[in-house]
Design a protein around this motif. Structure first.
Motif, short mmCIF file in Angstrom:
data_model
loop_
_atom_site.label_atom_id
_atom_site.label_comp_id
_atom_site.label_asym_id
_atom_site.label_seq_id
_atom_site.Cartn_x
_atom_site.Cartn_y
_atom_site.Cartn_z
N TYR A 136 0.84 -1.20 0.00
CA TYR A 136 0.00 0.00 0.00
C TYR A 136 0.87 1.26 0.00
O TYR A 136 0.61 2.22 -0.73
CB TYR A 136 -0.91 -0.03 1.23
N LYS B 136 0.97 4.13 -2.89
CA LYS B 136 0.67 5.54 -2.62
C LYS B 136 1.86 6.45 -2.95
O LYS B 136 1.68 7.58 -3.37
CB LYS B 136 0.26 5.72 -1.15
N TYR C 120 -5.66 -1.20 3.88
CA TYR C 120 -4.49 -1.01 3.01
C TYR C 120 -4.86 -1.28 1.56
O TYR C 120 -4.16 -1.99 0.83
CB TYR C 120 -3.35 -1.91 3.47
N SER C 121 -5.97 -0.72 1.13
CA SER C 121 -6.40 -0.86 -0.26
C SER C 121 -7.34 0.28 -0.60
O SER C 121 -7.85 0.98 0.28
CB SER C 121 -7.12 -2.20 -0.47
#
Length: 453
Positions: free
Chosen positions: A208, A212, A242-243
């Motif tokens: 993640y 990002k 985390y998505s």
């Protein structure tokens, strides 16, 4: 399970049987005829000719009494069904997604989402894409890239999270190709193609953060989210933090026979596009290819699947079969995953080259021996290079013994283990296969074979 259960060597299933379905082992001679008529492809067998069916855990599980009761409350309105909103509450409570769109199954979810996000020639990076996911990526003009950690390819190595993506390879690929050429990241949990192996929370967090850093979206293939959450002993909602969203075949950890969905965390604009694309491809966004009764069963199933007593029993049965095979000296992917036991066919049948599909040959032999239907996850499933047409020879050539949820007892697992022990005693006599007919994509479903020379 409870604290008391931990004092016992074996623990019974957290349910009792109310309805049974008869199964029959047909005679060896009949099995020989059946598999020959099926072109030596277990997908083409009639289910009535199968004794124990370990082909897949997708849509093959048994529903609970509460799910069956819920189906009687199906609201079959064309739009705005109450079951849609019941499922919305389960999705928000369990997965933490603000927006969702039901689909008829996971492939419908992939086809909608991938068609929106992928631009021609872009890469989709993941730990290891399953074949149907790879097919939908390619059908939408994308390029699937697997970046699983190398340890996943060594089936004898014990590591708790063999489904992890290699974070160094991931970042290196993004930098080398540039972020503009990457459509998104897709993390498959648990990772089916390398043995149902879980992904760690740390690895999800790392993927993640990389996504990002380069302003890339990251999605989760959530077909077996609860099993992955059980392995890492964390709340499933934390995993999904985390998505940016998920695709899900609900036929696995949704505990239903049909269904899927797209979940989106915050991107309202993407959700609008998903709904617009859903209408011509799946149906109106508040049913998405599902009857109201199916959505209600899924709403209940998503709550049942995160019950730790259920998960402990589910994963223990996989471990039970795995231990039996390991004790017999049959090479399997270790540690055992959440939904299946995977036999290393390259190691089990070293005399059969990958171009003669050792895992598929073992599937045929297992059916002939005891009426057990399994599935190949290897060279046949990997298919051909879309540019050269040559066979893709994956690192792993596996036979998958996929255990349906709440369906079989350990007596059935004993039968499977006994069949494989008997095969092991004469494995040198097993012949390879050659393809005589194959479709251009997802060939393992419809290909037909003959014995190799």
């Amino acid at each position: 399970m409870s604290d008391i259960a931990s004092d016992f060597e074996t623990v019974p299933e957290p349910y009792k049987i109310k309805v049974v379905e008869p199964i029959k082992l047909i005679a060896r001679q009949e099995r020989e005829v059946a598999i020959k008529e099926a072109g030596l492809n277990q997908f083409l067998l009639k289910s009535d000719d199968v004794f124990i069916d370990l082909l897949t855990d997708s849509g093959t599980g048994a529903m609970s009494q509460n799910q069956w009761a819920g189906m009687m409350l199906g609201d079959e309105s064309y739009t705005g069904s109450r079951n849609y909103y019941n499922l919305q509450k389960s999705v928000e409570d369990i997965l933490g997604f603000k927006y969702y769109c039901p689909t008829h199954q996971g492939r419908g979810a992939e086809n909608i989402l991938f068609g929106i996000i992928i631009k021609k020639g872009q890469y989709i990076l993941g730990n290891y894409h399953f074949d149907t996911t790879k097919a939908h990526i390619e059908l939408n003009s994308g390029l699937a890239v697997n970046l699983i950690h190398e340890r996943a390819y060594n089936t004898s190595v014990e590591h708790p999270f063999k489904g992890n993506i290699d974070l160094e390879k991931l970042e290196h690929f993004i930098v080398e190709k540039t972020p503009e050429k990457i459509a998104f990241l897709l993390m498959t949990i648990t990772c089916n193609s390398v043995g149902g192996q879980p992904v760690s929370m740390e690895n999800l967090r790392g993927a993640y953060q990389v996504a990002k850093k380069y302003n890339l979206p990251i999605f989760i293939d959530a077909a077996r989210f609860a099993e992955n959450a059980y392995f890492i002993k964390k709340r499933e909602a934390e995993m999904f933090s985390y998505s940016d969203g998920c695709t899900m075949s609900a036929k696995k950890d949704g505990l239903v026979n049909i269904g899927g969905m797209i979940g989106i965390k915050e991107d309202e604009e993407l959700f609008k596009k998903v709904k617009q694309r859903c209408v011509p491809m799946e149906g109106f966004p508040t049913y998405g290819g599902l009857a109201g009764r199916d959505m209600e069963a899924l709403a209940i199933g998503m709550r049942e699947v995160v019950d730790e007593a259920y998960l402990a029993s589910r994963i223990d049965q996989v471990e039970y079969l795995g231990r039996k095979l390991k004790e017999a000296g049959i090479p399997i992917q270790q540690p055992l995953g959440g939904h299946a036991v995977f036999i290393n066919a390259k190691e089990f049948l070293p005399h059969i080259p990958q171009t003669q599909y050792p895992a598929q040959a073992l599937c045929v032999e297992l059916y002939l021996e005891g009426g057990v239907r399994a599935v190949e996850v290897g060279t046949l499933l990997a298919g051909r290079d879309p540019e050269t047409g040559l066979e893709i020879l994956p690192e792993l050539d596996l036979l998958r013994l996929t255990i349906p949820r709440r369906v079989y007892t350990n007596n059935h697992m004993d039968w499977v283990a006994t069949c494989l022990k008997r095969i092991a005693a004469r494995k040198d006599r097993i012949r390879g296969l050659k393809i005589v007919e194959e479709p251009p994509i997802l060939r393992h479903f419809m290909a037909r074979f003959d014995w190799a020379e």
